[in-house]
Design a protein around this motif. Structure first.
Motif, PDB file in Angstrom:
ATOM      1  N   UNK A   1      58.793 -18.743 -36.014  1.00  0.00           N
ATOM      2  CA  UNK A   1      58.495 -18.605 -34.585  1.00  0.00           C
ATOM      3  C   UNK A   1      57.872 -17.221 -34.390  1.00  0.00           C
ATOM      4  N   UNK A   2      56.607 -17.181 -33.918  1.00  0.00           N
ATOM      5  CA  UNK A   2      55.895 -15.894 -33.939  1.00  0.00           C
ATOM      6  C   UNK A   2      56.552 -14.825 -33.078  1.00  0.00           C
ATOM      7  N   UNK A   3      56.993 -15.193 -31.841  1.00  0.00           N
ATOM      8  CA  UNK A   3      57.542 -14.133 -30.975  1.00  0.00           C
ATOM      9  C   UNK A   3      58.833 -13.544 -31.548  1.00  0.00           C
TER      10      UNK A   3
ATOM     11  N   UNK B   1      53.967 -19.873 -37.156  1.00  0.00           N
ATOM     12  CA  UNK B   1      53.087 -19.553 -38.280  1.00  0.00           C
ATOM     13  C   UNK B   1      53.827 -19.815 -39.589  1.00  0.00           C
ATOM     14  N   UNK B   2      53.099 -20.293 -40.570  1.00  0.00           N
ATOM     15  CA  UNK B   2      53.655 -20.440 -41.920  1.00  0.00           C
ATOM     16  C   UNK B   2      53.311 -19.200 -42.734  1.00  0.00           C
ATOM     17  N   UNK B   3      54.049 -19.013 -43.817  1.00  0.00           N
ATOM     18  CA  UNK B   3      53.767 -17.830 -44.639  1.00  0.00           C
ATOM     19  C   UNK B   3      52.311 -17.803 -45.099  1.00  0.00           C
ATOM     20  N   UNK B   4      51.714 -18.997 -45.297  1.00  0.00           N
ATOM     21  CA  UNK B   4      50.296 -19.038 -45.685  1.00  0.00           C
ATOM     22  C   UNK B   4      49.391 -18.443 -44.619  1.00  0.00           C
ATOM     23  N   UNK B   5      49.679 -18.786 -43.341  1.00  0.00           N
ATOM     24  CA  UNK B   5      48.858 -18.262 -42.249  1.00  0.00           C
ATOM     25  C   UNK B   5      48.949 -16.744 -42.199  1.00  0.00           C
ATOM     26  N   UNK B   6      50.183 -16.255 -42.304  1.00  0.00           N
ATOM     27  CA  UNK B   6      50.402 -14.805 -42.220  1.00  0.00           C
ATOM     28  C   UNK B   6      49.739 -14.116 -43.409  1.00  0.00           C
ATOM     29  N   UNK B   7      49.901 -14.729 -44.582  1.00  0.00           N
ATOM     30  CA  UNK B   7      49.301 -14.167 -45.795  1.00  0.00           C
ATOM     31  C   UNK B   7      47.781 -14.071 -45.656  1.00  0.00           C
ATOM     32  N   UNK B   8      47.168 -15.154 -45.187  1.00  0.00           N
ATOM     33  CA  UNK B   8      45.710 -15.148 -45.010  1.00  0.00           C
ATOM     34  C   UNK B   8      45.271 -14.056 -44.050  1.00  0.00           C
TER      35      UNK B   8
ATOM     36  N   UNK C   1      47.291 -13.692 -34.443  1.00  0.00           N
ATOM     37  CA  UNK C   1      47.518 -15.146 -34.412  1.00  0.00           C
ATOM     38  C   UNK C   1      48.011 -15.570 -33.027  1.00  0.00           C
ATOM     39  N   UNK C   2      48.909 -14.759 -32.457  1.00  0.00           N
ATOM     40  CA  UNK C   2      49.456 -15.057 -31.134  1.00  0.00           C
ATOM     41  C   UNK C   2      48.344 -15.061 -30.083  1.00  0.00           C
ATOM     42  N   UNK C   3      47.445 -14.088 -30.230  1.00  0.00           N
ATOM     43  CA  UNK C   3      46.349 -13.943 -29.282  1.00  0.00           C
ATOM     44  C   UNK C   3      45.462 -15.183 -29.242  1.00  0.00           C
ATOM     45  N   UNK C   4      45.272 -15.819 -30.407  1.00  0.00           N
ATOM     46  CA  UNK C   4      44.398 -16.997 -30.423  1.00  0.00           C
ATOM     47  C   UNK C   4      45.207 -18.279 -30.236  1.00  0.00           C
ATOM     48  N   UNK C   5      46.442 -18.152 -29.764  1.00  0.00           N
ATOM     49  CA  UNK C   5      47.177 -19.327 -29.304  1.00  0.00           C
ATOM     50  C   UNK C   5      48.245 -19.879 -30.230  1.00  0.00           C
ATOM     51  N   UNK C   6      48.455 -19.284 -31.421  1.00  0.00           N
ATOM     52  CA  UNK C   6      49.508 -19.750 -32.319  1.00  0.00           C
ATOM     53  C   UNK C   6      50.888 -19.472 -31.716  1.00  0.00           C
ATOM     54  N   UNK C   7      51.820 -20.417 -31.863  1.00  0.00           N
ATOM     55  CA  UNK C   7      53.206 -20.190 -31.456  1.00  0.00           C
ATOM     56  C   UNK C   7      54.080 -20.052 -32.702  1.00  0.00           C
TER      57      UNK C   7
END
Lengths: 216, 216
Positions: free
Chosen positions: A69-71, A35-42, A27-33
């Motif tokens: 916060x992803x980082x 993430x919600x639990x849904x994004x991570x789950x997917x 996710x970080x690689x494609x520009x996300x800063x």
């Protein structure tokens, strides 16, 4: 040492945390800063409630509005998973699978370094291999001198037990076994068995079972 | 198609049945004619009560005194697992992992035949490979003409999505994925992800967790 039951629960949780971490890197690689639990789950192939449950077990919380916060999250996961610095790994067996693993690019990316290969026939090493290869009787010395904790078994069935016993005797802590035999670690040694033949066979069984289920 | 929950239970049961079967082959090889649930459990790394439970689910019973007749039991398990005749498999990607799999002896023993490899650069195939290698754009035709149900993905991360989509479009039923990405099968397609990097990383995490637990 864990008992068998809690060990399997802890393992499953660690497996998920490790998948979340890899998903977060993607996710970080494609520009996300964030993430919600849904994004991570997917991205990790889990449900959002499982993600939240696993995180809360380790005291990781996000805000309802802003998510995680992803980082920070990656840092937290690395701290939990205890990954620190490069991991040196040895391989026993330099046949086709062993050689493929030696040159496998994915390992370096994860801070995993294959530092040596061992075989009863070290001459088998061709000059395409950049990892040094030694005779099997140098294995124990090498492991002790270089404080190696992880070993990979990539020998045929017939040689697997000997390779396993040698690694254990040398004080190795974790073994990734590619030989077609199901090893169980003695107290304090973790063993992961990857049986390619069984993986493929099982896939065939799953496909058969799906087709049978469809007919019902 | 199974729903996700029952699918995972069925999978775990199939995984165990397949391990029992392999354990029985090994016991047979060393001269056993009959086996007790304890023997099978030891050889497969399960408990005897789990073995009996799994067998009874499928109506397989032994006698208390005599145990199970190994040859009958293997026949029963093969009938349940639905293994019949040779399984033809294709590989997409003929890099180091792909080539190692093409020449992997364990597959033949299990009646699994790698019939073709596909790559965007089929010239990469050296003459050590006995399996024919074609250009990726021949994949779909080949799968349809030869009624192939199982495909292996052994391409780098960047090419994995394309390989996956092409296999699905060609009507494949089961995919064994070695690329470092977690694919989920669309309805009716079974996917097994084997991520060597994650396997090794997780092993390192388990070792760390064991050491932390010891300190507590």
């Amino acid at each position: 040492m864990f008992d068998q039951k809690s060990s399997s629960k802890i393992r499953n949780c660690i497996l998920r945390l490790s998948r979340y971490k890899n998903a977060l890197y993607r996710l970080e690689k494609i520009g996300f800063v964030k993430a919600f639990s849904d994004n991570i789950a997917d991205a990790a192939g889990e449900t959002a409630s499982q993600v939240r449950k696993d995180f809360s077990l380790f005291g990781i919380t996000g805000s309802k509005r802003g998510g995680y916060q992803i980082d920070e999250l990656i840092q937290n996961l690395n701290a939990i998973l205890g990954k620190n610095g490069n991991q040196k790994v040895v391989i026993v067996g330099i046949g086709r699978i062993g050689r493929a693993l030696m040159e496998y690019e994915g390992f370096k990316k994860s801070g995993i370094e294959i530092v040596a290969g061992f075989d009863i026939d070290p001459e088998k090493a061709d000059n395409q291999i950049s990892v040094p290869v030694f005779h099997l009787h140098e294995l124990q010395d090498f492991i002790i001198k270089n404080d190696i904790r992880i070993g990979i078994i990539a020998v045929p069935y017939i040689a697997a037990r000997q390779a396993f016993d040698m690694l254990v005797a040398a004080g190795i802590k974790g073994i990734l076994n590619f030989a077609p035999i199901h090893f169980k670690g003695p107290t304090g040694i973790v063993v992961t068995n990857v049986n390619l033949e069984v993986e493929l066979e099982n896939l065939i069984y799953f496909v058969n079972a799906e087709e049978k289920a469809k007919e019902l």
